[in-house]
Design a protein around this motif. Structure first.
Motif, PDB file in Angstrom:
ATOM      1  N   ARG A 120      12.033   4.371  -1.938  1.00  0.00           N
ATOM      2  CA  ARG A 120      11.205   3.593  -2.863  1.00  0.00           C
ATOM      3  C   ARG A 120      12.107   2.895  -3.866  1.00  0.00           C
ATOM      4  O   ARG A 120      13.081   3.480  -4.338  1.00  0.00           O
ATOM      5  CB  ARG A 120      10.277   4.524  -3.656  1.00  0.00           C
ATOM      6  N   SER A 141      -2.771  16.512  -9.161  1.00  0.00           N
ATOM      7  CA  SER A 141      -1.528  17.182  -8.764  1.00  0.00           C
ATOM      8  C   SER A 141      -0.354  16.815  -9.679  1.00  0.00           C
ATOM      9  O   SER A 141       0.672  17.483  -9.656  1.00  0.00           O
ATOM     10  CB  SER A 141      -1.194  16.839  -7.311  1.00  0.00           C
ATOM     11  N   PHE A 142      -0.501  15.765 -10.474  1.00  0.00           N
ATOM     12  CA  PHE A 142       0.621  15.334 -11.320  1.00  0.00           C
ATOM     13  C   PHE A 142       0.621  16.051 -12.670  1.00  0.00           C
ATOM     14  O   PHE A 142      -0.432  16.221 -13.292  1.00  0.00           O
ATOM     15  CB  PHE A 142       0.559  13.823 -11.556  1.00  0.00           C
ATOM     16  N   SER A 144       0.829  -1.196   0.000  1.00  0.00           N
ATOM     17  CA  SER A 144       0.000   0.000   0.000  1.00  0.00           C
ATOM     18  C   SER A 144       0.872   1.258   0.000  1.00  0.00           C
ATOM     19  O   SER A 144       1.816   1.358   0.779  1.00  0.00           O
ATOM     20  CB  SER A 144      -0.887  -0.039   1.241  1.00  0.00           C
ATOM     21  N   GLY A 145       0.566   2.163  -0.909  1.00  0.00           N
ATOM     22  CA  GLY A 145       1.307   3.424  -0.972  1.00  0.00           C
ATOM     23  C   GLY A 145       2.620   3.342  -1.722  1.00  0.00           C
ATOM     24  O   GLY A 145       3.401   4.290  -1.739  1.00  0.00           O
ATOM     25  N   SER A 146       2.867   2.202  -2.374  1.00  0.00           N
ATOM     26  CA  SER A 146       4.154   2.035  -3.056  1.00  0.00           C
ATOM     27  C   SER A 146       4.214   2.754  -4.405  1.00  0.00           C
ATOM     28  O   SER A 146       5.286   2.892  -4.983  1.00  0.00           O
ATOM     29  CB  SER A 146       4.481   0.550  -3.218  1.00  0.00           C
ATOM     30  N   GLY A 147       3.064   3.176  -4.907  1.00  0.00           N
ATOM     31  CA  GLY A 147       3.070   3.937  -6.166  1.00  0.00           C
ATOM     32  C   GLY A 147       2.484   3.193  -7.357  1.00  0.00           C
ATOM     33  O   GLY A 147       2.657   3.610  -8.508  1.00  0.00           O
ATOM     34  N   LYS A 148       1.764   2.103  -7.117  1.00  0.00           N
ATOM     35  CA  LYS A 148       1.210   1.282  -8.205  1.00  0.00           C
ATOM     36  C   LYS A 148       0.232   2.072  -9.078  1.00  0.00           C
ATOM     37  O   LYS A 148       0.337   2.070 -10.300  1.00  0.00           O
ATOM     38  CB  LYS A 148       0.481   0.047  -7.633  1.00  0.00           C
ATOM     39  N   THR A 149      -0.713   2.747  -8.417  1.00  0.00           N
ATOM     40  CA  THR A 149      -1.730   3.485  -9.175  1.00  0.00           C
ATOM     41  C   THR A 149      -1.084   4.609  -9.979  1.00  0.00           C
ATOM     42  O   THR A 149      -1.411   4.813 -11.152  1.00  0.00           O
ATOM     43  CB  THR A 149      -2.789   4.049  -8.198  1.00  0.00           C
ATOM     44  N   THR A 150      -0.150   5.299  -9.358  1.00  0.00           N
ATOM     45  CA  THR A 150       0.531   6.404 -10.035  1.00  0.00           C
ATOM     46  C   THR A 150       1.284   5.906 -11.266  1.00  0.00           C
ATOM     47  O   THR A 150       1.201   6.492 -12.347  1.00  0.00           O
ATOM     48  CB  THR A 150       1.506   7.100  -9.053  1.00  0.00           C
ATOM     49  N   ALA A 162       5.261  15.597  -8.027  1.00  0.00           N
ATOM     50  CA  ALA A 162       4.124  16.129  -8.782  1.00  0.00           C
ATOM     51  C   ALA A 162       4.558  16.578 -10.173  1.00  0.00           C
ATOM     52  O   ALA A 162       3.877  16.325 -11.156  1.00  0.00           O
ATOM     53  CB  ALA A 162       3.507  17.285  -8.012  1.00  0.00           C
ATOM     54  N   ILE A 215       8.809   9.790  -6.604  1.00  0.00           N
ATOM     55  CA  ILE A 215       7.524  10.303  -7.091  1.00  0.00           C
ATOM     56  C   ILE A 215       7.452  11.794  -6.795  1.00  0.00           C
ATOM     57  O   ILE A 215       7.644  12.207  -5.645  1.00  0.00           O
ATOM     58  CB  ILE A 215       6.319   9.611  -6.390  1.00  0.00           C
TER      59      ILE A 215
END
Ligand SMILES: Nc1ncnc2c1ncn2[C@@H]1O[C@H](COP(=O)(O)OP(=O)(O)OP(=O)(O)O)[C@@H](O)[C@H]1O
Ligand SMILES: [Mg+2]
Length: 271
Positions: free
Chosen positions: A209, A76-77, A36-42, A232, A230
């Motif tokens: 990361r 934000s990206f 969780s929070g590792s950046g998969k969705t991004t 923005a 990661i």
């Protein structure tokens, strides 16, 4: 056939493409694994928006996050371009709403339910003529599929029909933190053509990361662990991770000179 000429799909992360000799082979199904929070969705979103800029239409199916939250985070990206959504180049669809419309049980799918869902996913992909597809997350979907056979069947059939369309697919896979595990049900990873692992390592009190290509069928890829950043304005970027052996040599150099000045034989000190 010359396999080196196989067409590749760029990921939107330059350094990652380089690691795979150009990109993901077209039509592959790739797991993006991480906690969780590792950046998969991004990572998946950057992949879709970058593709849309290059003319690849895409669809993102979300199961874990409601649409309004997803788009709010995305805004934000810098890679996020609202016009690519408005023009239909990037389509974001809430899979739970589709399931409800199909009258599927939201908790557990029967074999028929799974078949109906698969058909609708294929129809959407076909109708929109997408070249890139994401399911976020396959773990949440597998949870509803109940048996290992259903999971295997679903991913295999989905992957096969998308491959025929030359559509390259990313499936996010949720794993617990600090584990070297690629999927929840341990089937997803074997059916997939590739695994991109996003993790972290602790170094001097910081969680750094990391990203590593663990598997990518049909490519000559490195398995080097990279540091991932990661931001923005630049989205996801990779940079070389200083290997511990390199750190050792830096430290050793320093320590060695201290030892020399203190006149202590090196062999007496364990680093
Ligand atoms: N605008 C931003 N700038 C820098 N970092 C960001 C920004 N937005 C998000 N992040 C970082 O990305 C992390 C979340 O990334 P993401 O949502 O892609 O992870 P995930 O692996 O999909 O998580 P989950 O499993 O919970 O869905 C945040 O915790 C934050 O550290
Ligand atoms: Mg996510």
């Amino acid at each position: 056939m010359d396999m080196t000429k196989r067409e590749l799909c760029s990921t939107g992360i330059e350094e990652l493409d380089i690691q795979m000799s150009g990109g993901i082979p077209l039509g592959s199904t790739v797991l993006v694994t991480g906690c969780s929070g590792s950046g998969k969705t991004t990572l998946c979103m950057q992949y879709l928006f970058d593709g849309a800029e290059k003319g690849d239409r895409s669809v993102f199916f979300t199961i874990t996050e409601p649409l309004f939250k997803l788009t709010k985070n995305l805004e934000s990206f810098s890679f996020y371009k609202k016009n690519l959504i408005e023009s239909g180049m990037v389509n974001i669809i809430d899979l739970r709403i589709i399931s409800e419309r199909l009258g599927l049980d939201t908790e557990k799918y029967t074999v028929d339910d799974a078949g109906a869902l698969l058909d609708i996913l294929k129809d959407i992909a076909n109708e929109l003529e997408v070249k890139r597809l994401v399911i976020d997350s396959i773990t949440a979907l597998c949870y509803r599929l109940q048996t290992r056979e259903m999971i295997r069947d679903f991913i295999f059939k989905l992957g096969t029909s998308l491959a025929v369309m030359n559509c390259t697919t990313l499936l996010t896979s949720e794993v617990p933190p600090q584990t070297y595990k690629f999927s929840q049900y341990e089937i997803e990873e074997f059916i997939s053509d590739g695994i991109i692992f996003v993790g972290d390592i602790e170094r001097r009190g910081d969680l750094i990361r990391t990203l590593q290509v663990v598997k990518m069928r049909g490519t000559d890829h490195t398995r080097t662990k990279f540091a991932m950043h990661i931001s923005a304005d630049r989205g996801i970027e990779l940079m070389p991770l200083l290997k511990s052996s390199e750190i050792d040599s830096v430290l050793t150099e320093k320590v060695q000179s201290s030892l020399r000045s203190w006149d202590i034989p090196k062999e007496k000190v364990m680093l």
